[in-house]
Design an enzyme around this catalytic site. Structure first.
Site, PDB file in Angstrom:
ATOM      1  N   GLU A  39       0.885  -1.178   0.000  1.00 36.38           N
ATOM      2  CA  GLU A  39       0.000   0.000   0.000  1.00 36.38           C
ATOM      3  C   GLU A  39       0.912   1.214   0.000  1.00 36.38           C
ATOM      4  O   GLU A  39       1.476   1.565   1.037  1.00 36.38           O
ATOM      5  CB  GLU A  39      -0.857   0.018   1.274  1.00 36.38           C
ATOM      6  CG  GLU A  39      -1.827  -1.133   1.416  1.00 36.38           C
ATOM      7  CD  GLU A  39      -3.055  -0.955   0.574  1.00 36.38           C
ATOM      8  OE1 GLU A  39      -3.162   0.039  -0.170  1.00 36.38           O
ATOM      9  OE2 GLU A  39      -3.931  -1.842   0.649  1.00 36.38           O
ATOM     10  N   CYS A  46      -2.301   9.267   2.455  1.00 38.70           N
ATOM     11  CA  CYS A  46      -2.071   8.739   1.110  1.00 38.70           C
ATOM     12  C   CYS A  46      -3.264   9.019   0.217  1.00 38.70           C
ATOM     13  O   CYS A  46      -3.112   9.178  -0.987  1.00 38.70           O
ATOM     14  CB  CYS A  46      -1.782   7.250   1.180  1.00 38.70           C
ATOM     15  SG  CYS A  46      -3.019   6.332   2.092  1.00 38.70           S
TER      16      CYS A  46
HETATM   17  P1  NAP Z   1       8.306   5.141   4.668  1.00 41.04           P
HETATM   18  O1  NAP Z   1       9.492   5.978   4.872  1.00 41.04           O
HETATM   19  O2  NAP Z   1       8.253   4.276   3.473  1.00 41.04           O
HETATM   20  O3  NAP Z   1       8.137   4.263   5.986  1.00 41.04           O
HETATM   21  C1  NAP Z   1       7.131   3.296   6.116  1.00 41.04           C
HETATM   22  C2  NAP Z   1       7.685   2.103   6.845  1.00 41.04           C
HETATM   23  O4  NAP Z   1       8.661   1.459   6.024  1.00 41.04           O
HETATM   24  C3  NAP Z   1       8.411   2.465   8.144  1.00 41.04           C
HETATM   25  O5  NAP Z   1       8.185   1.437   9.082  1.00 41.04           O
HETATM   26  C4  NAP Z   1       9.863   2.516   7.716  1.00 41.04           C
HETATM   27  O6  NAP Z   1      10.746   2.275   8.787  1.00 41.04           O
HETATM   28  C5  NAP Z   1       9.911   1.397   6.706  1.00 41.04           C
HETATM   29  N1  NAP Z   1      10.941   1.524   5.686  1.00 41.04           N
HETATM   30  C6  NAP Z   1      11.470   2.663   5.168  1.00 41.04           C
HETATM   31  N2  NAP Z   1      12.366   2.353   4.222  1.00 41.04           N
HETATM   32  C7  NAP Z   1      12.421   1.013   4.128  1.00 41.04           C
HETATM   33  C8  NAP Z   1      13.152   0.102   3.338  1.00 41.04           C
HETATM   34  N3  NAP Z   1      14.025   0.500   2.406  1.00 41.04           N
HETATM   35  N4  NAP Z   1      12.969  -1.218   3.508  1.00 41.04           N
HETATM   36  C9  NAP Z   1      12.076  -1.655   4.429  1.00 41.04           C
HETATM   37  N5  NAP Z   1      11.349  -0.851   5.209  1.00 41.04           N
HETATM   38  C10 NAP Z   1      11.506   0.478   5.068  1.00 41.04           C
HETATM   39  O7  NAP Z   1       6.976   5.981   4.614  1.00 41.04           O
HETATM   40  P2  NAP Z   1       6.470   7.076   5.659  1.00 41.04           P
HETATM   41  O8  NAP Z   1       7.157   8.341   5.331  1.00 41.04           O
HETATM   42  O9  NAP Z   1       6.541   6.567   7.043  1.00 41.04           O
HETATM   43  O10 NAP Z   1       4.915   7.132   5.289  1.00 41.04           O
HETATM   44  C11 NAP Z   1       4.423   7.956   4.300  1.00 41.04           C
HETATM   45  C12 NAP Z   1       4.191   7.195   3.017  1.00 41.04           C
HETATM   46  O11 NAP Z   1       3.270   6.137   3.239  1.00 41.04           O
HETATM   47  C13 NAP Z   1       3.550   8.077   1.980  1.00 41.04           C
HETATM   48  O12 NAP Z   1       4.115   7.811   0.727  1.00 41.04           O
HETATM   49  C14 NAP Z   1       2.101   7.637   2.017  1.00 41.04           C
HETATM   50  O13 NAP Z   1       1.372   7.924   0.867  1.00 41.04           O
HETATM   51  C15 NAP Z   1       2.233   6.186   2.269  1.00 41.04           C
HETATM   52  N6  NAP Z   1       0.986   5.625   2.793  1.00 41.04           N
HETATM   53  C16 NAP Z   1       0.251   4.773   2.007  1.00 41.04           C
HETATM   54  C17 NAP Z   1      -0.950   4.262   2.462  1.00 41.04           C
HETATM   55  C18 NAP Z   1      -1.779   3.329   1.624  1.00 41.04           C
HETATM   56  O14 NAP Z   1      -2.671   2.705   2.153  1.00 41.04           O
HETATM   57  N7  NAP Z   1      -1.517   3.186   0.338  1.00 41.04           N
HETATM   58  C19 NAP Z   1      -1.404   4.614   3.731  1.00 41.04           C
HETATM   59  C20 NAP Z   1      -0.641   5.487   4.504  1.00 41.04           C
HETATM   60  C21 NAP Z   1       0.561   5.979   4.025  1.00 41.04           C
HETATM   61  P3  NAP Z   1      11.545   3.497   9.503  1.00 41.04           P
HETATM   62  O15 NAP Z   1      10.518   4.384  10.088  1.00 41.04           O
HETATM   63  O16 NAP Z   1      12.381   2.808  10.513  1.00 41.04           O
HETATM   64  O17 NAP Z   1      12.322   4.169   8.403  1.00 41.04           O
END
Ligand code: NAP
Length: 458
Positions: free
Chosen positions: A231, A265
């Protein structure tokens, strides 16, 4: 900063946590596998009782839970309270509906030469959930409620800035009655995710988060031949046609863009308005965006609190600066207020063009781009001119236009005369770079089930 709670309204570090060691991760994976062996044999009635008990805890403790969310990631206290209660109702939804979602599906036995043939949905084992901070309870619950009801065990790697919420969730299911190990939080950095996915005890992975994180988790799961759900981000279009109720559309547009301090999102991010109603929409939309009360997220009257992280605000500022430098115009907002915390005001841009970052990238803050179009073909083409495909919104009183939007917008969901939101009753997910697989509804439950064919001869 490692794993820590840093209050976005003040910038103050409130609590820090040590990451788990390799040995501690190993112990937790063992516990998850052991718990699965027991959980898969429990009855659905029993699991439903535990899930109902978890819902009751969420309802009872909605106030302190809301304060924790607000402190960890800055959403307004009203939004945080609503999130806790929405989670409780999703737990109740899966407690009530798991029996029908998991019921055996009879097949045409005669057609396959069997005395009896049917499909049965069985759990697969420990599933890793990598989750974001923006809806720190809801994103987890919408994975955990169906997964646990199906008999899987859950391992949560939550975002590093919401550790208290992660620990609360582990405790929630234990207090509800789920056996030890059925749902565990792993306080680890993202650098440990790949090795956990590759561990043979882990049978599937789900990630809600950014596109780069999704690519990484999806590749690791794919190369291990493990099911995954992704997602990812979105840059949802919000189309307004001449027959729309323009005042209502403009008000809904501002609410959607500012949802969760602009960090959702499925917030509408690109506003595509027919020339016949453009001027009226622009005027009303800018009024509503400017009227949002920005301030202390603990204050009941605040509409927009701070962004969750300093880096997140810097990203938004850079995207706006890039657009302005290339010729975009700021109709309101665009300047950070002079106060502590990571605040950014509701902002409206016009003149955003394909070369700009604000056009190509997801803007994760309360910043809207407004576009004028001359007809439905141009509106649909512009709406689809993005690599994302999560949600989409279209406003029109014309049934033929609604059909076109329903069929032609490239997105996992289209909301007509409304704003995209998630319901336990409806599948949720994206197409294109917004991910694959579905959460919520029956489909969300089947995502981590073995759909087993059972064929019985005489
Ligand atoms: P993020 O940086 O991708 O982090 C999300 C999760 O992934 C965190 O637990 C993070 O851990 C982990 N993570 C980051 N880089 C990783 C990697 N290379 N390998 C494995 N895990 C990794 O995203 P965010 O900034 O927290 O959240 C915002 C994003 O989420 C936006 O793009 C938003 O649109 C999206 N989102 C999508 C939905 C949906 O349902 N489609 C819902 C909500 C949010 P750490 O915190 O330890 O880095």
């Amino acid at each position: 900063m490692g794993i820590a709670t840093t209050n976005p309204a003040t910038g103050r570090v409130e609590r820090t946590f040590d990451a788990l060691s390799g040995k501690e991760i190993d112990e937790r994976l063992d516990r998850s596998a052991e718990a699965f062996a027991g959980l898969r044999r429990t009855g659905l009635d029993e699991r439903a009782r535990w899930m109902e008990a978890a819902a009751a805890i969420l309802e009872r403790e909605a106030e302190p839970v809301a304060a924790m969310l607000t402190t960890e990631m800055g959403k307004t206290i009203r939004a945080a309270r609503a999130e806790a209660l929405k989670c409780a109702s999703a737990c109740r939804f899966y407690a009530a509906n798991a029996a029908s979602f998991l019921a055996d599906r009879p097949a045409d036995a005669a057609a396959v030469g069997a005395e009896r043939a049917f499909i049965r949905f069985l759990p697969i084992g420990p599933v890793l959930a990598v989750m974001p901070w923006n809806f720190p309870l809801w994103q987890v619950i919408r994975f955990a409620a169906p997964a646990l009801m199906a008999g899987n065990t859950g391992l949560l790697k939550h975002a590093s800035n919401v550790p208290q919420t992660a620990l609360f969730l582990e405790d929630l299911f234990r207090r509800g009655g789920f056996p030890d190990g059925a749902f565990q939080a792993l306080l680890v950095g993202s650098d440990r995710v790949e090795e956990i996915i590759r561990d043979r005890r882990v049978r599937g992975a789900t990630l809600t988060g950014s596109e780069p994180a999704g690519r990484s988790v999806g590749s690791a799961a794919g190369s291990e031949v493990k099911p995954s759900v992704l997602e990812l981000g979105g840059s949802d279009p919000f189309v307004v046609m001449p027959s729309a109720d323009v005042p209502r559309a403009a008000e809904t547009a501002a609410t959607s863009r500012c949802l969760n301090n602009g960090q959702s999102c499925i917030s509408a991010k690109r506003f595509i308005v027919h020339a016949d109603v453009y001027d009226e929409f622009e005027r009303r939309f800018v009024e509503h965006m400017s009227a949002q009360r920005v301030g202390d997220p603990m204050d009941e009257s605040t509409d927009v609190g701070p962004l969750a992280t300093e880096r997140g605000r810097a990203d938004v500022e850079e995207q706006v600066a890039d657009a302005v430098a290339a010729g975009a115009t700021v109709l309101c907002g665009g300047e950070r207020p002079d106060r502590p915390g990571w605040f950014y005001p509701p902002t409206v841009l016009t003149g955003v063009t394909p070369g700009m970052r604000a056009f190509r990238e997801e803007v994760f803050g309360p910043v809207a781009s407004l576009f004028r179009v001359d007809g439905i073909d141009e509106a649909i083409a512009l709406a689809n001119a993005t690599d994302f495909g999560l949600g989409s919104n279209a406003w029109t009183g014309d049934p033929a236009e609604r059909e076109r939007f329903a069929n032609e917008l490239e997105a996992g969901q289209v909301f007509l005369n409304g704003a995209v939101t998630s319901y336990p009753e409806l599948p949720f997910g994206g197409v294109k770079n917004s991910g694959y697989g579905r959460e919520l509804s029956e489909q969300g439950m089947h995502a981590f089930c073995n759909t087993k064919t059972v064929w019985e001869g005489a």
